[in-house]
Structures are given as structure tokens and as C-alpha cells.
Motif scaffolding. Structure first.
Motif, short mmCIF file in Angstrom:
data_model
loop_
_atom_site.label_atom_id
_atom_site.label_comp_id
_atom_site.label_asym_id
_atom_site.label_seq_id
_atom_site.Cartn_x
_atom_site.Cartn_y
_atom_site.Cartn_z
N TYR A 175 14.86 7.41 -1.10
CA TYR A 175 13.76 8.28 -0.67
C TYR A 175 12.93 7.50 0.34
CZ TYR A 175 14.68 11.14 -4.85
OH TYR A 175 15.27 11.93 -5.80
N GLU A 176 12.17 8.23 1.13
CA GLU A 176 11.29 7.59 2.12
C GLU A 176 9.86 7.60 1.59
OE1 GLU A 176 12.25 5.51 4.42
OE2 GLU A 176 12.86 6.93 5.98
N VAL A 177 9.15 6.49 1.78
CA VAL A 177 7.76 6.42 1.33
C VAL A 177 6.91 7.42 2.12
CG1 VAL A 177 7.94 4.01 0.63
CG2 VAL A 177 7.18 4.56 2.95
N ASN A 178 5.89 7.97 1.47
CA ASN A 178 4.96 8.88 2.17
C ASN A 178 3.94 8.09 2.99
OD1 ASN A 178 4.96 10.78 -0.85
ND2 ASN A 178 6.18 11.19 0.97
N ALA A 179 3.57 6.93 2.50
CA ALA A 179 2.61 6.09 3.22
C ALA A 179 2.86 4.64 2.82
CB ALA A 179 1.18 6.49 2.88
N GLY A 180 2.40 3.70 3.66
CA GLY A 180 2.63 2.30 3.39
C GLY A 180 4.01 1.87 3.87
N ARG A 181 4.44 0.70 3.42
CA ARG A 181 5.77 0.23 3.81
C ARG A 181 6.31 -0.76 2.79
NH1 ARG A 181 6.09 -4.37 8.40
NH2 ARG A 181 4.70 -5.91 7.46
N ILE A 182 7.64 -0.93 2.84
CA ILE A 182 8.32 -1.91 1.98
C ILE A 182 9.04 -2.87 2.91
CG2 ILE A 182 10.03 -2.23 0.15
CD1 ILE A 182 9.61 0.74 -0.56
N THR A 183 8.91 -4.16 2.65
CA THR A 183 9.55 -5.15 3.51
C THR A 183 10.55 -6.00 2.73
OG1 THR A 183 7.85 -6.84 3.14
CG2 THR A 183 7.49 -5.29 4.96
N LEU A 184 11.57 -6.44 3.42
CA LEU A 184 12.53 -7.40 2.89
C LEU A 184 12.54 -8.59 3.85
CD1 LEU A 184 14.84 -8.42 1.11
CD2 LEU A 184 16.41 -6.99 2.44
N ASP B 275 0.82 -1.21 0.00
CA ASP B 275 0.00 0.00 0.00
C ASP B 275 0.87 1.28 0.00
OD1 ASP B 275 -2.56 0.99 -0.20
OD2 ASP B 275 -2.77 1.32 1.96
N VAL B 276 1.89 1.27 -0.87
CA VAL B 276 2.89 2.36 -0.90
C VAL B 276 2.38 3.55 -1.70
CG1 VAL B 276 5.17 3.02 -1.77
CG2 VAL B 276 4.86 0.84 -0.55
N THR B 277 2.49 4.74 -1.10
CA THR B 277 2.22 6.00 -1.80
C THR B 277 3.46 6.87 -1.68
OG1 THR B 277 -0.15 5.93 -1.34
CG2 THR B 277 0.80 8.09 -1.84
N PHE B 278 3.84 7.50 -2.79
CA PHE B 278 5.04 8.35 -2.78
C PHE B 278 4.96 9.42 -3.86
CE2 PHE B 278 9.18 9.39 -4.62
CZ PHE B 278 9.81 9.95 -3.51
N GLY B 279 5.43 10.64 -3.51
CA GLY B 279 5.54 11.73 -4.47
C GLY B 279 6.82 12.51 -4.23
N TYR B 280 7.39 13.08 -5.27
CA TYR B 280 8.61 13.88 -5.15
C TYR B 280 8.25 15.29 -4.70
CZ TYR B 280 10.92 10.12 -7.74
OH TYR B 280 11.42 8.91 -8.13
N GLY B 281 8.67 15.64 -3.47
CA GLY B 281 8.41 16.98 -2.97
C GLY B 281 6.93 17.29 -2.91
N ASP B 282 6.56 18.44 -3.48
CA ASP B 282 5.17 18.88 -3.45
C ASP B 282 4.38 18.43 -4.68
OD1 ASP B 282 5.68 20.17 -1.07
OD2 ASP B 282 6.31 22.02 -2.07
N LEU C 147 3.43 7.20 -7.08
CA LEU C 147 2.85 5.89 -6.75
C LEU C 147 1.67 6.11 -5.81
CD1 LEU C 147 6.14 3.91 -5.92
CD2 LEU C 147 4.93 4.00 -8.11
N GLN C 148 0.60 5.39 -6.04
CA GLN C 148 -0.59 5.54 -5.21
C GLN C 148 -1.11 4.18 -4.76
OE1 GLN C 148 -3.63 8.22 -6.72
NE2 GLN C 148 -2.15 9.26 -8.02
N ASN C 149 -1.01 3.95 -3.44
CA ASN C 149 -1.56 2.72 -2.84
C ASN C 149 -1.14 1.47 -3.60
OD1 ASN C 149 -4.21 4.91 -2.74
ND2 ASN C 149 -3.27 4.22 -0.82
N LEU C 150 0.15 1.40 -3.89
CA LEU C 150 0.67 0.29 -4.71
C LEU C 150 1.05 -0.89 -3.82
CD1 LEU C 150 2.87 0.31 -7.77
CD2 LEU C 150 3.77 -0.90 -5.79
N THR C 151 0.58 -2.06 -4.17
CA THR C 151 0.96 -3.30 -3.48
C THR C 151 1.53 -4.26 -4.51
OG1 THR C 151 -0.73 -3.03 -1.77
CG2 THR C 151 0.13 -5.25 -2.13
N LEU C 152 2.72 -4.80 -4.17
CA LEU C 152 3.43 -5.64 -5.15
C LEU C 152 4.25 -6.66 -4.38
CD1 LEU C 152 5.31 -4.27 -8.26
CD2 LEU C 152 6.42 -5.91 -6.77
#
Length: 590
Positions: free
Chosen positions: A399-408, A353-360, A365-370
Motif C-alpha cells: 500500500y502507499e502511505v497517505n502522508a509522510g515517508r518510509i526510508t531504507l 511522520d507516516v499517516t495511512f488509512g484503508y480506503g475511506d 496510523l497517524q503521524n507515526l515516526t519509528l
């Protein structure tokens, strides 16, 4: 950023060098103490000549004039010897302190820069950062080298000579001391005038460095568009702005000494005339008068150098502000503390559920799950701007995600030690960066303890050994800055060899074959078939032919997953991927 005065910021930073500073300062003070002794010795000599058996030295029990002069000779030798010894000591101590602080400050500033996220480097020019790391730190070193000692010696002179005047002839002391408040007031006034002007100078030199750095990096573009004249004009404009800003600062700093000389003249003349009249009338001993005349000069004339010292000080403080501002920048990407040795990494990656944008800007990416299973090869495709390469940057925690998380392997990558995370990932990018050095050094970059045999084996696996052997010095050939002596395909194969040597559990191929010819692509594909076995592989591709054998293909559009499956499944679905495939096959057929 902090609002503290730059000198306070420098003092806070310099606490670690307290011992060296104290030693150097003491040597500067003692040097000035013995430097001021000769006028006293001259006064004693005049006293011996005039008073003879009634002189001050005679009161020590040395009645003969010859004996008194022998004592004066010994005192002179000791004084000059100690002055020279302390001058040598303070020169060595201040210069070594300046060099040490320069080295530490540059390393610390560079280390801090390395911890900044990529967004910072996108917002700041390389030339501007180089100006801080080189020119500004060098400016600070120049002040510590000379200016700090000058300031201490001026203060020592004022205290010692002022005290001597008050002790020897209080009635004359005011004549020499009265110009000093005006000199100090002038110094403070000049400091306030110079500070903003030197801040502007530092900004101008930063802009000039930025332009030069940019142009040297883009020299091919400049030449191909015959823009040499245009760029020369832009360099001329930046150089002129730098010259004018310096000129404005010089106009004020150069006026300091002539104005101070007038005040010095008044003090010296008053002491010379009124002190002389007092000596003639017997109110002042001739020897004491001689001491006062010489000490007046030794007190006031060194203040003319205060202008140069202030000039150095203001330049150094402007530079200090810029360096300390860099060191005070907050680190937004904090490293995790959970260790994950490479040998323990299985390679299962998951975007939740990753969301990310560069700056403003709007989210890429919007609510991406993979999900990427360990040991599998997955491909990510899509149009330019769909967010493919952003996934790689987020996985590497550039970069840091704005929302969600990434796991290894089920662990949030924000909790993992950054070094462990990145050590587990081998990146082969379309924009290959090679350092100015040999072929072997570039292959071994990141695996610095690799043997020559391991380097050669990695090159063979990457199908790079053949062209390397044909280079003038083989593996010892210098590749040039950014690898400019090699072709795009050769650089790409060295990047693959570098990844092979690293032997990471996760391999990321970001458009690794997008800018090479068909023959090179075929060679790269053969090498990739070997290195993708038994490891998690993420292939971001524009050429769909290079990823058709992937275990799963994800198709992205506008920051979201729109399709996924094997190549055959996606072709059969006859949607976005199938359309892209037909277009590319048509282009190849045509």
C-alpha cells in the motif's frame, strides 16, 4: 474505464498482430473466391452443352466439345485444389492467431493484476477475476478461431456475388439483392438486443465462479458448520440466474435464422421464377441463368449462419469489455527507478511522520515516526487493530502511505525499484501460503536457482529437516493446495526455511509463532536466534515471551507509538506493556 466500442478496443489491442491478421484474412477471402467458382463452372458446362461450338469457352479457340470439357475438368481440379489449400491455410492462421492472442492477453492481464495494490484484491473476488482471466479470454479465443473468418467470408460473398449479378444480368440482380438490406438491418437490430443480454450473462458467470471459488477455499468451514445444504442452495440460485440470463439471450439469437429464411426464400424464388422466364424468352442465356440460380443460393443461404456468428460476436464483445476494463485499470503503486542491489543494503529503516488509512476508513496510523537501526532486532507489540501488521504492508509497498515517508538506508522507498525493495526483505507471516508442489519447491520459492544442498541446509537451520525426512517422499512430498497436508507448525517452519534461503538483509516476522504449540514455538525460537544475527529484524508479536530479548520494543495503540524501550525498561515503567506482560504470564501460570 473507456467508453469505446469493445470491437474498437480489440482492434487497438490487436495492432501487434497485424501481419497474422492480414495473412489469415487474405486466405479467407481467396478461399471464398474459389468456393464460389463451382456455380460458374456449372454455368460454363451448361453453356457448352447448349451452345457447343458457340459456347464461351469455344471463344478461347477450343472448338471441340471434348476439348472444352477437358478445359473445364482442369479448371475444376485447380479450383478445388486452391479452395482446399486456402481453407487449410486460413484454418491454421486463424487458430494460431487465436491461441497466440489468448496466451498474450492472459499473461498481460495477469501481469497487470500483479501490479495492482492489495486494496484492489480486497474489493474484488478471486472467482470474478478468474472468470475474466479464463472464461472471458477463452470466449474471445473462440470468436477469433471461427467467427472472424465467417464475417470475412460473408462480406466476400456479398461483394463477389453481387458484382457477378450486376455484370451478368443487371435486370435480375435486384431480385437477389433486395432482401439483403433487410437482413443487414435485422443483424444490427439483433446485435443491439443481444449486447446487454450477453453482458448480463458474463456478470452472472462471474458471480457463479466467485461463489464456487469461495466455497472450495472454505470447505472446512462449510463442513464444520454443516452448511452443505445452505451452500448447495446458494450455488443453485447462482446457477439458475446464469441459466435464465443465457435463456433470455438464446430467445433472441434463436429467432434470427427462421426470420432470415423468409427473406432468403423471397430472393431465391424471385430469381428462380423471373430469371427462368427471361431465359425461356431468350433474354438470358441458359448458362447464365444456371449461374444466377446457384449464386443466389450461395449468396443468401450463408447469411443464415450470420446468426451464429453474431451470437459468438456478442459473447466475445461482452468478454472483450471485461478483459479490456481490467487492462485499463490504473496502477496506483508506481515502481521507483533507483536501483539498490541487495548486497548494498545495510537495513536501516525509518518511518517518518507516516499517516495511512484503508480506503475511506479512518486512519490506522497517524503521524507515526519509528526508527529501526541497521542490524538491530526490534519488536512491535500492541492490541489487535493497533496497526502493527499495517507497518509491514507499508514497508513492502503493498500500500502507499497517505502522508509522510518510509526510508531504507536513507532512501525513500517510493524511489526504489520495487523488486529491489522487496528482494531486500524476507517476510515470515502468520498466514503462511504454500503452493501446490513439493516441499523443496516451496522452500526454494523466490530463490529458484537454489541447490538441493542449500535447500536442505535452510531447512535444518529452521529445524524443519527432521519432520521433512519423516514425510512419505521427504523433500519431494507434495504439500497440497495451500499446504493443507501439513500442520500449522510445519508450514510455519517451511516459511522460515524459505526466508533463510532468501538470506535478506531485513527479516520481518509477522506473528510468526502465534498459531503454533509451545514445542513448535520453542523450535522456531531456536531457529530465529540463528537467522536474526547480523541482519535487521522486525518482529511483530502477540506472545511477548518471544520478543523479550529484542534490542528495542515499540508498543502501539490506536495507530500511534505509546511506549518504547527494552523489556526490562518497559516492565519497570509499569504501563501498557507491563500490563500485557502480567496478563500473559498469568494466563501461562494459570
Amino acid at each position: 474505464m473507456t467508453s469505446s466500442h469493445p470491437f474498437q478496443r480489440l482492434l487497438r489491442y490487436g495492432r501487434r498482430y497485424r501481419r497474422q491478421v492480414w495473412l489469415a484474412s487474405l486466405c479467407s477471402v481467396f478461399n471464398k473466391f474459389f468456393d464460389l467458382a463451382p456455380p460458374v463452372l456449372i454455368g460454363l458446362a451448361v453453356d457448352v452443352v447448349v451452345q457447343q461450338q458457340d459456347s464461351w469457352i469455344a471463344s478461347w479457340g477450343i472448338a471441340s466439345v471434348r476439348g472444352q470439357f477437358l478445359v473445364l475438368t482442369a479448371l475444376t481440379i485447380v479450383t478445388w485444389g486452391l479452395e482446399s489449400a486456402f481453407q487449410y491455410a486460413y484454418s491454421v492462421l486463424w487458430r494460431n492467431l487465436a491461441q497466440t492472442m489468448q496466451r498474450d492477453l492472459r499473461i498481460e492481464a495477469y501481469s497487470h493484476l500483479q501490479d495492482m495494490d492489495l486494496a484492489y484484491f480486497e474489493d474484488h473476488s478471486t472467482g470474478g477475476l478468474m472468470a475474466v482471466l479464463n472464461d472471458d479470454i477463452n470466449q474471445l479465443e473462440r470468436f477469433l478461431d471461427v467467427g472472424a473468418n465467417e464475417v470475412l467470408q460473408v462480406i466476400t460473398t456479398i461483394i463477389l456475388v453481387g458484382g457477378a449479378f450486376l455484370f451478368l444480368a443487371p435486370s435480375v440482380a435486384w431480385m437477389a439483392i433486395i432482401p439483403m438490406p433487410f437482413i443487414v438491418w435485422g443483424a444490427i437490430a439483433f446485435q443491439k438486443l443481444l449486447a446487454p443480454r450477453y453482458a448480463t450473462v458474463r456478470e452472472r458467470v462471474s458471480a457463479l465462479n466467485s461463489r464456487l471459488s469461495n466455497n472450495l477455499s472454505g470447505i472446512l468451514t462449510i463442513k464444520s458448520f454443516t452448511a452443505e445444504g445452505y451452500e448447495i442452495e446458494r450455488i443453485r440460485e447462482d446457477s439458475e440466474a446464469y441459466r435464465v440470463s443465457n435463456q433470455r439471450a438464446i430467445a433472441f439469437s434463436a429467432a434470427y435464422i427462421p426470420l432470415i429464411r423468409v427473406l432468403i426464400l423471397l430472393g431465391f424464388t424471385a430469381t428462380l421464377v423471373f430469371g427462368g422466364l427471361m431465359a425461356v424468352e431468350g433474354e438470358l442465356a441458359v448458362g447464365t441463368y444456371s449461374v444466377l440460380v446457384f449464386l443466389t443460393q450461395r449468396l443468401l443461404w450463408p447469411l443464415t449462419r450470420l446468426g451464429d456468428t453474431l451470437d459468438q460476436y456478442q459473447r466475445a464483445m461482452a468478454s472483450t469489455n471485461r478483459v479490456m476494463d481490467l487492462l485499463d485499470l490504473p496502477i496506483t503503486l508506481h515502481p521507483g527507478h533507483q536501483r539498490l542491489p541487495v548486497s548494498n543494503v545495510k537495513g536501516a529503516v525509518r518511518f517518518e511522520d507516516v499517516t495511512f488509512g484503508y480506503g475511506d476508513r479512518r486512519p490506522v496510523l497517524q503521524n507515526l515516526t519509528l526508527k529501526i537501526p541497521a542490524g538491530h532486532t526490534v519488536a512491535i507489540v500492541g492490541a489487535t487493530g493497533s496497526g502493527k501488521s499495517t507497518l509491514v504492508k507499508l514497508l513492502l509497498r503493498l500500500y502507499e502511505v497517505n502522508a509522510g515517508r518510509i526510508t531504507l538506508d536513507g532512501l525513500d522507498i517510493r524511489d526504489l525499484a520495487t523488486q529491489d525493495l522487496r528482494q531486500a526483505i524476507g517476510l515470515v507471516s502468520q498466514d503462511v501460503f504454500l503452493f501446490h508442489g513439493t516441499v523443496a519447491e516451496n522452500i526454494a520459492y523466490g530463490t529458484f536457482d537454489a541447490s538441493r544442498e542449500a535447500i536442505i541446509q535452510a531447512a535444518r537451520t529452521a529445524e524443519a529437516d527432521e519432520f521433512i525426512q519423516q514425510l512419505p517422499q521427504g523433500y519431494d512430498t507434495i504439500v497440497g493446495e495451500r499446504g493443507q497436508k501439513l500442520s500449522g507448525g510445519q508450514r510455519q517452519r517451511l516459511a522460515i526455511a524459505r526466508a533463510i534461503l532468501k538470506n535478506p538483509p531485513i527479516l520481518v516476522l509477522d506473528e510468526a509463532t502465534s498459531a503454533v504449540d509451545n514445542e513448535t514455538e520453542a523450535a522456531i525460537q531456536r531457529s530465529l536466534e540463528h537467522i536474526t544475527q547480523d541482519r535487521t529484524t522486525i518482529a511483530i508479536a502477540h506472545r511477548l515471551s518471544t520478543i523479550r530479548n529484542a534490542d528495542r520494543i515499540y508498543v502501539m495503540a490506536q495507530g500511534q507509538l505509546v511506549e518504547w524501550g527494552t523489556h526490562e525498561e518497559l516492565i519497570e515503567r509499569d504501563d501498557l506493556y507491563a500490563g500485557l506482560w502480567r496478563v500473559q504470564m498469568g494466563l501461562k501460570a494459570g
